[in-house]
Structures are given as structure tokens and as C-alpha cells.
Design a protein around this motif. Structure first.
Motif, PDB file in Angstrom:
ATOM      1  N   GLY A 135       0.801  -1.224   0.000  1.00 51.38           N
ATOM      2  CA  GLY A 135       0.000   0.000   0.000  1.00 51.38           C
ATOM      3  C   GLY A 135       0.829   1.268   0.000  1.00 51.38           C
ATOM      4  O   GLY A 135       1.873   1.351   0.656  1.00 51.38           O
ATOM      5  N   TYR A 136       0.342   2.277  -0.728  1.00 45.39           N
ATOM      6  CA  TYR A 136       0.995   3.580  -0.830  1.00 45.39           C
ATOM      7  C   TYR A 136      -0.061   4.671  -0.721  1.00 45.39           C
ATOM      8  O   TYR A 136      -1.258   4.429  -0.884  1.00 45.39           O
ATOM      9  CB  TYR A 136       1.713   3.742  -2.184  1.00 45.39           C
ATOM     10  CG  TYR A 136       2.757   2.709  -2.490  1.00 45.39           C
ATOM     11  CD1 TYR A 136       4.110   2.952  -2.242  1.00 45.39           C
ATOM     12  CD2 TYR A 136       2.407   1.475  -3.045  1.00 45.39           C
ATOM     13  CE1 TYR A 136       5.079   2.006  -2.543  1.00 45.39           C
ATOM     14  CE2 TYR A 136       3.366   0.517  -3.336  1.00 45.39           C
ATOM     15  CZ  TYR A 136       4.695   0.794  -3.084  1.00 45.39           C
ATOM     16  OH  TYR A 136       5.652  -0.145  -3.378  1.00 45.39           O
ATOM     17  N   ASN A 137       0.401   5.891  -0.482  1.00 46.73           N
ATOM     18  CA  ASN A 137      -0.489   7.049  -0.540  1.00 46.73           C
ATOM     19  C   ASN A 137       0.145   8.096  -1.445  1.00 46.73           C
ATOM     20  O   ASN A 137       1.214   8.619  -1.132  1.00 46.73           O
ATOM     21  CB  ASN A 137      -0.738   7.629   0.853  1.00 46.73           C
ATOM     22  CG  ASN A 137      -1.851   8.645   0.852  1.00 46.73           C
ATOM     23  OD1 ASN A 137      -1.848   9.582   0.056  1.00 46.73           O
ATOM     24  ND2 ASN A 137      -2.825   8.480   1.739  1.00 46.73           N
ATOM     25  N   THR A 138      -0.502   8.379  -2.571  1.00 45.65           N
ATOM     26  CA  THR A 138       0.053   9.326  -3.540  1.00 45.65           C
ATOM     27  C   THR A 138      -0.685  10.659  -3.553  1.00 45.65           C
ATOM     28  O   THR A 138      -0.377  11.531  -4.365  1.00 45.65           O
ATOM     29  CB  THR A 138       0.027   8.736  -4.973  1.00 45.65           C
ATOM     30  OG1 THR A 138      -1.331   8.596  -5.413  1.00 45.65           O
ATOM     31  CG2 THR A 138       0.714   7.383  -5.022  1.00 45.65           C
ATOM     32  N   ASP A 139      -1.655  10.847  -2.652  1.00 46.16           N
ATOM     33  CA  ASP A 139      -2.437  12.084  -2.656  1.00 46.16           C
ATOM     34  C   ASP A 139      -1.575  13.306  -2.340  1.00 46.16           C
ATOM     35  O   ASP A 139      -1.646  14.329  -3.026  1.00 46.16           O
ATOM     36  CB  ASP A 139      -3.584  11.996  -1.644  1.00 46.16           C
ATOM     37  CG  ASP A 139      -4.707  11.097  -2.123  1.00 46.16           C
ATOM     38  OD1 ASP A 139      -4.906  10.986  -3.340  1.00 46.16           O
ATOM     39  OD2 ASP A 139      -5.381  10.497  -1.266  1.00 46.16           O
ATOM     40  N   GLY A 140      -0.757  13.202  -1.290  1.00 45.97           N
ATOM     41  CA  GLY A 140       0.069  14.338  -0.894  1.00 45.97           C
ATOM     42  C   GLY A 140       1.074  14.718  -1.957  1.00 45.97           C
ATOM     43  O   GLY A 140       1.182  15.886  -2.349  1.00 45.97           O
ATOM     44  N   ILE A 141       1.808  13.737  -2.450  1.00 42.76           N
ATOM     45  CA  ILE A 141       2.805  14.031  -3.478  1.00 42.76           C
ATOM     46  C   ILE A 141       2.137  14.482  -4.768  1.00 42.76           C
ATOM     47  O   ILE A 141       2.692  15.287  -5.519  1.00 42.76           O
ATOM     48  CB  ILE A 141       3.729  12.817  -3.720  1.00 42.76           C
ATOM     49  CG1 ILE A 141       4.972  13.257  -4.500  1.00 42.76           C
ATOM     50  CG2 ILE A 141       2.999  11.677  -4.424  1.00 42.76           C
ATOM     51  CD1 ILE A 141       6.044  12.191  -4.593  1.00 42.76           C
ATOM     52  N   GLY A 142       0.918  13.996  -5.007  1.00 45.64           N
ATOM     53  CA  GLY A 142       0.176  14.437  -6.191  1.00 45.64           C
ATOM     54  C   GLY A 142      -0.101  15.926  -6.143  1.00 45.64           C
ATOM     55  O   GLY A 142       0.134  16.647  -7.117  1.00 45.64           O
ATOM     56  N   PHE A 143      -0.573  16.409  -4.995  1.00 45.69           N
ATOM     57  CA  PHE A 143      -0.844  17.844  -4.875  1.00 45.69           C
ATOM     58  C   PHE A 143       0.439  18.653  -4.974  1.00 45.69           C
ATOM     59  O   PHE A 143       0.496  19.670  -5.675  1.00 45.69           O
ATOM     60  CB  PHE A 143      -1.550  18.163  -3.561  1.00 45.69           C
ATOM     61  CG  PHE A 143      -1.879  19.627  -3.421  1.00 45.69           C
ATOM     62  CD1 PHE A 143      -3.051  20.132  -3.958  1.00 45.69           C
ATOM     63  CD2 PHE A 143      -1.009  20.505  -2.783  1.00 45.69           C
ATOM     64  CE1 PHE A 143      -3.353  21.484  -3.867  1.00 45.69           C
ATOM     65  CE2 PHE A 143      -1.294  21.854  -2.684  1.00 45.69           C
ATOM     66  CZ  PHE A 143      -2.470  22.346  -3.228  1.00 45.69           C
ATOM     67  N   VAL A 144       1.484  18.218  -4.283  1.00 41.79           N
ATOM     68  CA  VAL A 144       2.723  18.999  -4.229  1.00 41.79           C
ATOM     69  C   VAL A 144       3.414  19.045  -5.584  1.00 41.79           C
ATOM     70  O   VAL A 144       3.928  20.088  -5.986  1.00 41.79           O
ATOM     71  CB  VAL A 144       3.657  18.447  -3.133  1.00 41.79           C
ATOM     72  CG1 VAL A 144       5.018  19.132  -3.180  1.00 41.79           C
ATOM     73  CG2 VAL A 144       3.018  18.646  -1.757  1.00 41.79           C
ATOM     74  N   LYS A 145       3.426  17.941  -6.317  1.00 39.02           N
ATOM     75  CA  LYS A 145       4.036  17.957  -7.655  1.00 39.02           C
ATOM     76  C   LYS A 145       3.274  18.904  -8.583  1.00 39.02           C
ATOM     77  O   LYS A 145       3.875  19.645  -9.365  1.00 39.02           O
ATOM     78  CB  LYS A 145       4.073  16.550  -8.248  1.00 39.02           C
ATOM     79  CG  LYS A 145       5.199  15.699  -7.725  1.00 39.02           C
ATOM     80  CD  LYS A 145       5.468  14.514  -8.650  1.00 39.02           C
ATOM     81  CE  LYS A 145       6.765  13.822  -8.253  1.00 39.02           C
ATOM     82  NZ  LYS A 145       7.134  12.763  -9.216  1.00 39.02           N
ATOM     83  N   GLY A 146       1.953  18.875  -8.493  1.00 40.48           N
ATOM     84  CA  GLY A 146       1.162  19.791  -9.298  1.00 40.48           C
ATOM     85  C   GLY A 146       1.417  21.234  -8.912  1.00 40.48           C
ATOM     86  O   GLY A 146       1.556  22.111  -9.772  1.00 40.48           O
TER      87      GLY A 146
END
Length: 267
Positions: A96-107
Motif C-alpha cells: 500500500g501507498y499514498n500518492t495524494d500528498g505528493i500528487g498535490f505537491v508535484k502539481g
């Protein structure tokens, strides 16, 4: 390869559309479907996924925490968040991973530029806020302020931030270059209780993690006061791109993914 998103309800998810646009652009004969799993059926998650012979799947509301006991391993960030939105299946093991935080920050980085010296205020202390803050701490040298109505919410946070009551935000708002709203209050017109826009820096960037609608009342209010605004569309796109990278070790076509969503939203 075969992938999916699980949730309940899931009918209106744009993830299949977005991922198929990426597959098409990269000439990949991959599949991605939406699977509706009510809470009452979740104990059968292993069987449901195994029957479809998936290589990985995304997890959305209301299963992001519920999935954790079924995993064989979990990333440090997902463990910290207490939530998983991406599962990779490798040799029968679920990771399991969580990509929500990195998704917002990369954007945000793609829009704003370097965040190294940015002074940032985050409104809300829920799961999304926690993930975004976790990633932002690795990008900026400045202390990050997080405001919430209930201060006890921060008791589960294990990394250092400057926690402040939401009622005090107006008094410190002029310090920040970026303000990020992660609360549902941005969906309503009465935004004075969140932020007094007259107190912000003249060049502050005002953000909301919601992308439907693309302009929430919170962002519309900010734009009316002359501020640059940034919505949550890129968070959705980049979290999906990060999931794709976890599953395949390939880079996603961000433009194809974003365009597919914008076209669906008729923008």
C-alpha cells in the motif's frame, strides 16, 4: 496489465477515463475499471481483486483506511497518513501507498515553481491535509502552519508543524505566500469564517484541493479579491500519475491525463 479503482459509490469516478487516456498516449494495451464495493462486502476484497487478476488498484472513499489490514506491506508515508490510495500487487503480495500528498505537491510545483522559500498555510487537519503537509515539509525550508477548528486533531500527527486554531488565521494570514484549503467549507459561499481575503499578501496564491467544480466559492471569492488561484485538478492527475509509476515504473503522460479530465468536465 490490469488495474482498477475501488470505492463506494464509484460510478462517477473519472479515474478510468484518465488512465485510459494515458494508456492510449503511451500505446499500452492496459485495462482500468471502476469496481463498486459497499462496506458490507469489503471483507471479500481479496477474492474480488483476485478474480480480476489485477496488477494494482486505486482506493477511494470510503475504503482508504479500511484496506490497510488486508495489505502485506505499507509505505512509511501511507502508514503515517493512516490511509492508502494505491495498492501494488507483486508476486501475490499487496503493498500500500499514498500518492495524494505528493500528487498535490508535484502539481503545485509545476504551477508555482520552487517551494523552497515559500511560507505556507494549510486550512484543515484531515487526511488530505496531513498528506500534503508531509510532502511539503520535504520541499520548503520554512515552517508550515496548519489551522483547524479542533486542535485535538493534531494529536495523531508525529511530525512537526505550527498548529493554530482556525479562529486565529485572520491575524496571521498576511505572512503567507500560499494558502491551501483542504476543508469542505470552501464549497460554501460563507467563506468569511475561513479567511479574510483583505488580510492576505498581495501576491498570495490561494488553493483548494477540490476540482469539481474547478472553481469553488472559496476560490471565486479569492479571485474576486484579485488573488491568483489554483484548484485540485492537478492533485487528481498527479496522484494518478504517481500510482501508474508505482505499478509500472513508467512515467505517465500528464498532459493526456489532464486533457481527458478537462474535456469530460467540458472546460
Amino acid at each position: 496489465m490490469k488495474f482498477a479503482v475501488i470505492g463506494h459509490p464509484i460510478k462517477h469516478s473519472l479515474s478510468p477515463l484518465m488512465h485510459h487516456a494515458n494508456f492510449k498516449k503511451l500505446n499500452l494495451d492496459y485495462q482500468y475499471e471502476a469496481i463498486n464495493i459497499p462496506e458490507s462486502h469489503f471483507q471479500h476484497i481479496r477474492e474480488i481483486i483476485s478474480e480480476r487478476e489485477l496488477d494494482g488498484f486505486n482506493v477511494t472513499i470510503p475504503h482508504k483506511a479500511r484496506i490497510i489490514p488486508y495489505l502485506d506491506d505499507i509505505s512509511d508515508e501511507a502508514k503515517e497518513m493512516g490511509a492508502v490510495n494505491t495498492v501494488k500487487i507483486k508476486n501475490g503480495k499487496w503493498i500500500g501507498y499514498n500518492t495524494d500528498g505528493i500528487g498535490f505537491v508535484k502539481g503545485l510545483e509545476s504551477y508555482y515553481g520552487s517551494l523552497k522559500d515559500a511560507k505556507i498555510l494549510i486550512l484543515g487537519a484531515g487526511g488530505a491535509s496531513k498528506g500534503i503537509t508531509y510532502q511539503l515539509k520535504q520541499k520548503t525550508t520554512q515552517p508550515i502552519f496548519v489551522a483547524n477548528r479542533t486542535m485535538s486533531r493534531f494529536e495523531t500527527w508525529t511530525f512537526n508543524i505550527n498548529a493554530v486554531p482556525l479562529s486565529e488565521v485572520t491575524n496571521i494570514a498576511d505572512q503567507f505566500d500560499i494558502i491551501i484549503n483542504t476543508t469542505p467549507l470552501g464549497m460554501y459561499d460563507s467563506n468569511d469564517s475561513i479567511l479574510t481575503f483583505e488580510r492576505l499578501k498581495k501576491r498570495a496564491l490561494v488553493c483548494d484541493i477540490i476540482y469539481t467544480p474547478l472553481e469553488t466559492p472559496f476560490l471565486a471569492n479569492a479571485r474576486h479579491h484579485g488573488y491568483d488561484t489554483y484548484n485540485g485538478l492537478d492533485m487528481f492527475v498527479y496522484q494518478g500519475a504517481e500510482s501508474f509509476n508505482i505499478w509500472t515504473a513508467m512515467d505517465a503522460n500528464i498532459n493526456a491525463m489532464r486533457t481527458s479530465v478537462l474535456n469530460k468536465l467540458n472546460v
